[in-house]
Design a protein around this motif. Structure first.
Motif, PDB file in Angstrom:
ATOM      1  N   GLU A  59      39.468  37.152  48.226  1.00 49.53           N
ATOM      2  CA  GLU A  59      39.229  38.596  48.355  1.00 49.53           C
ATOM      3  C   GLU A  59      37.736  38.883  48.261  1.00 49.53           C
ATOM      4  O   GLU A  59      37.083  38.486  47.295  1.00 49.53           O
ATOM      5  CB  GLU A  59      39.967  39.368  47.261  1.00 49.53           C
ATOM      6  CG  GLU A  59      39.686  40.877  47.326  1.00 49.53           C
ATOM      7  CD  GLU A  59      40.342  41.679  46.207  1.00 49.53           C
ATOM      8  OE1 GLU A  59      40.977  41.077  45.318  1.00 49.53           O
ATOM      9  OE2 GLU A  59      40.187  42.922  46.220  1.00 49.53           O
ATOM     10  N   ASN A 117      38.662  45.035  51.033  1.00 51.32           N
ATOM     11  CA  ASN A 117      39.158  46.316  50.533  1.00 51.32           C
ATOM     12  C   ASN A 117      38.711  47.420  51.482  1.00 51.32           C
ATOM     13  O   ASN A 117      37.569  47.432  51.938  1.00 51.32           O
ATOM     14  CB  ASN A 117      38.599  46.582  49.128  1.00 51.32           C
ATOM     15  CG  ASN A 117      39.156  45.611  48.103  1.00 51.32           C
ATOM     16  OD1 ASN A 117      40.285  45.757  47.646  1.00 51.32           O
ATOM     17  ND2 ASN A 117      38.372  44.594  47.765  1.00 51.32           N
ATOM     18  N   GLU A 149      43.223  45.329  52.062  1.00 51.02           N
ATOM     19  CA  GLU A 149      43.801  45.864  50.830  1.00 51.02           C
ATOM     20  C   GLU A 149      43.534  47.358  50.762  1.00 51.02           C
ATOM     21  O   GLU A 149      42.406  47.808  50.915  1.00 51.02           O
ATOM     22  CB  GLU A 149      43.197  45.166  49.603  1.00 51.02           C
ATOM     23  CG  GLU A 149      43.476  43.679  49.577  1.00 51.02           C
ATOM     24  CD  GLU A 149      43.157  43.024  48.230  1.00 51.02           C
ATOM     25  OE1 GLU A 149      42.706  43.736  47.309  1.00 51.02           O
ATOM     26  OE2 GLU A 149      43.368  41.811  48.121  1.00 51.02           O
ATOM     27  N   ASP A 179      47.027  47.741  47.054  1.00 53.12           N
ATOM     28  CA  ASP A 179      46.218  47.368  45.885  1.00 53.12           C
ATOM     29  C   ASP A 179      46.536  48.286  44.700  1.00 53.12           C
ATOM     30  O   ASP A 179      46.951  49.425  44.897  1.00 53.12           O
ATOM     31  CB  ASP A 179      44.732  47.528  46.259  1.00 53.12           C
ATOM     32  CG  ASP A 179      43.836  46.577  45.488  1.00 53.12           C
ATOM     33  OD1 ASP A 179      44.300  45.970  44.500  1.00 53.12           O
ATOM     34  OD2 ASP A 179      42.664  46.435  45.878  1.00 53.12           O
ATOM     35  N   LYS A 200      49.920  44.252  45.297  1.00 52.25           N
ATOM     36  CA  LYS A 200      49.117  43.743  44.187  1.00 52.25           C
ATOM     37  C   LYS A 200      49.390  44.572  42.942  1.00 52.25           C
ATOM     38  O   LYS A 200      49.089  45.766  42.895  1.00 52.25           O
ATOM     39  CB  LYS A 200      47.630  43.772  44.548  1.00 52.25           C
ATOM     40  CG  LYS A 200      47.312  42.866  45.728  1.00 52.25           C
ATOM     41  CD  LYS A 200      45.820  42.741  45.948  1.00 52.25           C
ATOM     42  CE  LYS A 200      45.159  41.852  44.911  1.00 52.25           C
ATOM     43  NZ  LYS A 200      43.718  41.663  45.206  1.00 52.25           N
TER      44      LYS A 200
END
Ligand code: C2E
Ligand code: MG
Ligand code: MG
Ligand code: MG
Length: 290
Positions: A59, A117, A149, A179, A200
């Protein structure tokens, strides 16, 4: 002077606030030129398969090297960038850089997804998916090997623009993760409608696992329901072996947290991933080469 803070609460105006505002304005000005001055860097934190202990993904987590302040946390500057119209440029830089790095790792034979992200502004951009597709194609990457995400709160935002972006991400074949799941107000029933294949679990829930029966019940329910809906569950913020063992016992699919690795530079992650047990780490690089 007196300032109303909401409800019936009143607070005396703090002169420090003016200083803070000036400091913030300076920070925004510096952030405006951060991309051009090459002060941004992507760090990477691995996600680990709970059963095989192989690295499944890296990530990307943005870092800003401020000339005087040192590293500034994205928790501080992403909201600032979002508020001052700078997130478009920064977000585009992240997309380009993460795809470039993913291309390098692919060429080195490292089989892991790269995740980025996305911010609320990006989800409302019409050209987000085109941009992602172009960056993927330029580096010969398959969309399914790339994850975006999106936070739970944003995923549930029901604006047309956001929903359209979701549909287009799905059509383009990108892997979508929700997320910080469990940090917001979402009822588990909403899980079904979330257009994602990965969930997540928020680190707040993970943190309380060892001490709270309620946290264990919630985590267990989240994992069961996710599996019933064909979604993989990644636990974030795993810091202790107790948390890891509980999550593995509950059938959590992937783990991420300081227990395994902190976010690190791309070069450091490459080395860490290729380190064959010299430090007796359970996560061995050879498992990445297939
Ligand atoms: P996130 O995506 O939920 O990332 C997880 C955060 O938890 C990261 O903080 C990570 O460094 C931290 N973390 C990971 N493992 C542990 C652990 O075991 N314990 C604890 N206490 N913390 C852990 P970071 O890097 O400061 O990023 C904060 C948030 O900023 C991210 O939360 C994400 O929402 C946002 N962000 C980071 N990079 C980007 C970016 O490129 N674009 C956008 N739009 N947002 C970003
Ligand atoms: Mg994230
Ligand atoms: Mg998170
Ligand atoms: Mg977060």
């Amino acid at each position: 002077t007196v300032k109303q803070t909401g409800g019936n609460a009143w607070a005396v105006f703090d002169p420090q606030m003016a200083v803070d505002e000036r400091a913030q304005a300076a920070l925004v000005a510096a952030l405006r030129s951060a991309v051009a001055r090459r002060q941004l860097e992507l760090f990477y934190q691995p996600k680990i398969d709970a059963r095989t202990l192989r690295v499944t993904a890296a990530e990307a987590l943005l870092r800003w090297h401020h000339p005087e302040r040192g590293i500034v946390s994205p928790a501080v500057f992403i909201p600032l960038a979002e508020r001052h119209g700078l997130i478009g440029e920064i977000g585009n830089w992240v997309i380009g850089e993460a795809c470039r790095q993913a291309g390098v790792w692919r060429q080195q034979g490292l089989r892991m997804r790269v995740a980025i992200n996305l911010s609320p502004f990006q989800m409302r951009q019409d050209d987000l998916v085109d941009r992602l597709q172009e960056a993927l194609a330029a580096n010969q990457l398959q969309p399914a090997r790339f994850t975006v995400e999106i936070t739970e709160t944003l995923a549930l935002e029901n604006t047309q623009a956001t929903q359209r972006t979701f549909e287009r991400l799905r059509e383009a074949g990108l892997h979508v993760a929700i997320d910080d799941f469990g940090a917001g107000q979402t009822s588990l029933a909403y899980l079904k409608s979330l257009p994602a294949s990965e969930l997540k679990m928020d680190m707040g829930l993970v943190r309380d696992l060892a001490t709270s029966e309620d946290a264990r019940k919630i985590a267990d329910a989240v994992i069961r329901l996710s599996h019933a809906l064909d979604k993989r569950v990644v636990a974030e913020g795993v810091e202790t072996t107790e948390q890891r063992d509980l999550l593995v016992a509950m059938g959590c699919d992937e783990l991420q947290g300081y227990l395994f690795a902190r976010p690190m530079s791309a070069a450091a992650l490459g080395l860490w991933a290729m380190d064959d047990g010299a430090n007796a780490s359970p996560v061995f690089a050879h498992s990445l080469f297939q």
